[in-house]
Design a protein around this motif. Structure first.
Motif, mmCIF file in Angstrom:
data_model
loop_
_atom_site.group_PDB
_atom_site.id
_atom_site.type_symbol
_atom_site.label_atom_id
_atom_site.label_comp_id
_atom_site.label_asym_id
_atom_site.label_seq_id
_atom_site.Cartn_x
_atom_site.Cartn_y
_atom_site.Cartn_z
ATOM 1 N N ASP A 63 0.857 -1.190 0.000
ATOM 2 C CA ASP A 63 0.000 0.000 0.000
ATOM 3 C C ASP A 63 0.891 1.237 0.000
ATOM 4 O OD1 ASP A 63 -2.321 1.428 -0.102
ATOM 5 O OD2 ASP A 63 -3.076 0.820 1.858
ATOM 6 N N ASP A 64 0.296 2.381 -0.356
ATOM 7 C CA ASP A 64 1.104 3.606 -0.374
ATOM 8 C C ASP A 64 1.333 4.138 1.035
ATOM 9 O OD1 ASP A 64 -1.481 4.494 0.041
ATOM 10 O OD2 ASP A 64 -1.623 5.601 -1.847
ATOM 11 N N GLY A 65 0.459 3.764 1.975
ATOM 12 C CA GLY A 65 0.645 4.200 3.345
ATOM 13 C C GLY A 65 -0.225 3.420 4.310
ATOM 14 N N ILE A 66 0.235 3.306 5.546
ATOM 15 C CA ILE A 66 -0.510 2.600 6.575
ATOM 16 C C ILE A 66 -0.601 3.498 7.802
ATOM 17 C CG2 ILE A 66 -0.541 0.637 8.165
ATOM 18 C CD1 ILE A 66 0.962 -0.978 6.054
ATOM 19 N N ALA A 67 -1.824 3.868 8.136
ATOM 20 C CA ALA A 67 -2.049 4.667 9.337
ATOM 21 C C ALA A 67 -2.460 3.744 10.482
ATOM 22 C CB ALA A 67 -3.099 5.741 9.070
ATOM 23 N N THR A 68 -3.734 3.361 10.513
ATOM 24 C CA THR A 68 -4.199 2.464 11.580
ATOM 25 C C THR A 68 -3.890 1.005 11.288
ATOM 26 O OG1 THR A 68 -6.397 2.207 10.583
ATOM 27 C CG2 THR A 68 -6.083 4.048 12.120
ATOM 28 N N GLY A 69 -3.796 0.643 10.002
ATOM 29 C CA GLY A 69 -3.454 -0.728 9.628
ATOM 30 C C GLY A 69 -4.636 -1.635 9.390
ATOM 31 N N GLY A 70 -5.851 -1.101 9.443
ATOM 32 C CA GLY A 70 -7.038 -1.933 9.261
ATOM 33 C C GLY A 70 -7.137 -2.601 7.903
ATOM 34 N N THR A 71 -6.941 -1.833 6.839
ATOM 35 C CA THR A 71 -7.045 -2.412 5.496
ATOM 36 C C THR A 71 -5.884 -3.359 5.213
ATOM 37 O OG1 THR A 71 -6.000 -0.408 4.602
ATOM 38 C CG2 THR A 71 -8.405 -0.534 4.503
ATOM 39 N N ALA A 72 -4.696 -3.018 5.700
ATOM 40 C CA ALA A 72 -3.543 -3.909 5.513
ATOM 41 C C ALA A 72 -3.782 -5.228 6.234
ATOM 42 C CB ALA A 72 -2.266 -3.241 6.030
ATOM 43 N N ARG A 73 -4.370 -5.154 7.421
ATOM 44 C CA ARG A 73 -4.661 -6.375 8.187
ATOM 45 C C ARG A 73 -5.654 -7.252 7.435
ATOM 46 N NH1 ARG A 73 -5.014 -4.108 12.477
ATOM 47 N NH2 ARG A 73 -3.079 -4.790 13.466
ATOM 48 N N ALA A 74 -6.696 -6.641 6.880
ATOM 49 C CA ALA A 74 -7.683 -7.403 6.116
ATOM 50 C C ALA A 74 -7.041 -8.031 4.886
ATOM 51 C CB ALA A 74 -8.854 -6.503 5.713
ATOM 52 N N ALA A 75 -6.169 -7.276 4.208
ATOM 53 C CA ALA A 75 -5.497 -7.793 3.019
ATOM 54 C C ALA A 75 -4.608 -8.979 3.364
ATOM 55 C CB ALA A 75 -4.668 -6.689 2.363
ATOM 56 N N ALA A 76 -3.927 -8.891 4.510
ATOM 57 C CA ALA A 76 -3.087 -10.005 4.949
ATOM 58 C C ALA A 76 -3.926 -11.245 5.220
ATOM 59 C CB ALA A 76 -2.313 -9.603 6.205
ATOM 60 N N HIS A 77 -5.100 -11.056 5.795
ATOM 61 C CA HIS A 77 -5.994 -12.186 6.069
ATOM 62 C C HIS A 77 -6.494 -12.813 4.770
ATOM 63 C CE1 HIS A 77 -6.975 -11.880 10.562
ATOM 64 N NE2 HIS A 77 -5.956 -11.054 10.342
ATOM 65 N N VAL A 78 -6.748 -11.977 3.757
ATOM 66 C CA VAL A 78 -7.150 -12.502 2.450
ATOM 67 C C VAL A 78 -6.040 -13.387 1.892
ATOM 68 C CG1 VAL A 78 -7.671 -11.913 0.050
ATOM 69 C CG2 VAL A 78 -8.718 -10.600 1.898
ATOM 70 N N ALA A 79 -4.796 -12.910 1.986
ATOM 71 C CA ALA A 79 -3.655 -13.683 1.482
ATOM 72 C C ALA A 79 -3.493 -14.984 2.252
ATOM 73 C CB ALA A 79 -2.379 -12.842 1.566
ATOM 74 N N ARG A 80 -3.643 -14.926 3.570
ATOM 75 C CA ARG A 80 -3.542 -16.136 4.386
ATOM 76 C C ARG A 80 -4.611 -17.152 3.998
ATOM 77 N NH1 ARG A 80 1.304 -15.965 7.214
ATOM 78 N NH2 ARG A 80 1.392 -14.263 8.719
ATOM 79 N N SER A 81 -5.847 -16.649 3.827
ATOM 80 C CA SER A 81 -6.950 -17.562 3.512
ATOM 81 C C SER A 81 -6.792 -18.183 2.132
ATOM 82 C CB SER A 81 -8.296 -16.828 3.607
ATOM 83 O OG SER A 81 -8.402 -15.813 2.626
ATOM 84 N N ALA A 82 -6.022 -17.514 1.258
ATOM 85 C CA ALA A 82 -5.767 -18.045 -0.086
ATOM 86 C C ALA A 82 -4.577 -18.999 -0.087
ATOM 87 C CB ALA A 82 -5.525 -16.907 -1.076
ATOM 88 N N GLY A 83 -3.973 -19.217 1.087
ATOM 89 C CA GLY A 83 -2.912 -20.208 1.190
ATOM 90 C C GLY A 83 -1.502 -19.702 1.135
ATOM 91 N N ALA A 84 -1.301 -18.380 1.245
ATOM 92 C CA ALA A 84 0.070 -17.845 1.218
ATOM 93 C C ALA A 84 0.884 -18.442 2.360
ATOM 94 C CB ALA A 84 0.044 -16.328 1.334
ATOM 95 N N SER A 85 2.107 -18.862 2.055
ATOM 96 C CA SER A 85 2.960 -19.461 3.078
ATOM 97 C C SER A 85 3.612 -18.405 3.964
ATOM 98 C CB SER A 85 4.044 -20.324 2.422
ATOM 99 O OG SER A 85 4.858 -19.528 1.566
ATOM 100 N N ARG A 86 3.751 -17.199 3.420
ATOM 101 C CA ARG A 86 4.356 -16.098 4.168
ATOM 102 C C ARG A 86 3.751 -14.799 3.683
ATOM 103 N NH1 ARG A 86 10.633 -14.060 4.147
ATOM 104 N NH2 ARG A 86 10.328 -14.409 1.931
ATOM 105 N N VAL A 87 3.494 -13.867 4.583
ATOM 106 C CA VAL A 87 2.922 -12.576 4.219
ATOM 107 C C VAL A 87 3.861 -11.461 4.666
ATOM 108 C CG1 VAL A 87 1.013 -10.966 4.548
ATOM 109 C CG2 VAL A 87 0.545 -13.417 4.337
#
Length: 219
Positions: free
Chosen positions: A134-158
């Motif tokens: 992302d271009d910037g992270i303030a509170t981290g809410g959207t980044a956290r959701a994006a990481a969860h999407v990647a995890r649920s899709a089977g990413a071995s590392r985020v």
């Protein structure tokens, strides 16, 4: 602290930071996932610099009814939902409020996802490293959701990478295991607004996101 010139500059600096992390026997297994819209040009610069595929991960902030810019959570592809219960309590947001706001944001999310997938088929990330950008992270809410999407899709590392980020947000993303690693090109002690750390923080139009995804698909 020196400002970022623009999102391309942010991507170039992050490429330098990420290079040793994806060249230690892992380069062919990494995928760059940009958050539309501002994270996509940053991610595109990283993908070009490291020779990695570029895709998107679509999330939407859940904004408070009284102040939509104040996020109390986020939703993402595949039914992912991340809520900040403490913020909800302070803002007196009820479960009914959440359902109403989420329904609206998911409608937008699905429409954008349909448009993106028309030009960029999903890149499989199961068993691979997902670099969420992302271009910037303030509170981290959207980044956290994006990481969860990647995890649920089977990413071995985020790995979460941002042009600029609040230090406490980067720490929180790793502390709660949303990300294996979270880093940024600039980490100011106080982050009031992401845009103040860019010389050029003009809005990324939807047409630019589509163009970058088409370019990535062609590669």
């Amino acid at each position: 602290m020196e400002l970022l010139r623009d999102r391309d500059d942010a991507g170039a600096r992050l490429t330098w930071l990420l290079s040793p992390l994806v060249t230690q026997g892992d380069a062919t297994g990494a995928v760059v996932l940009g958050l539309p819209r501002g994270g996509v040009p940053v991610g595109a610069a990283i993908a070009r610099g490291l020779g990695l595929p570029l895709d998107v991960v679509v999330v939407r902030k859940l904004g408070a009814p009284s102040n939509p810019e104040y996020g109390f959570g986020a939703v993402g592809e595949g039914g992912v939902r991340v809520l900040d219960r403490e913020a909800m309590a302070v803002l007196r947001i009820t479960d009914e409020d959440v359902e109403r706001i989420e329904a609206r944001e998911r409608e937008i999310l699905e429409a954008r996802l349909t448009a993106y997938r028309a030009v960029r088929p999903r890149v499989p990330i199961a068993g691979r490293t997902a670099i969420v950008v992302d271009d910037g992270i303030a509170t981290g809410g959207t980044a956290r959701a994006a990481a969860h999407v990647a995890r649920s899709a089977g990413a071995s590392r985020v790995i979460i990478a941002a042009g600029v980020a609040a230090p406490e947000s980067l720490h929180a993303l790793m502390k709660d295991a949303s990300a294996d690693l979270a880093l940024a090109a600039l980490i100011p002690n106080r982050l009031a607004a992401v845009g103040q750390w860019y010389l050029n923080f003009s809005q990324t139009p939807e047409s630019e996101v589509i163009r970058l995804l088409e370019e990535a698909a062609a590669r």
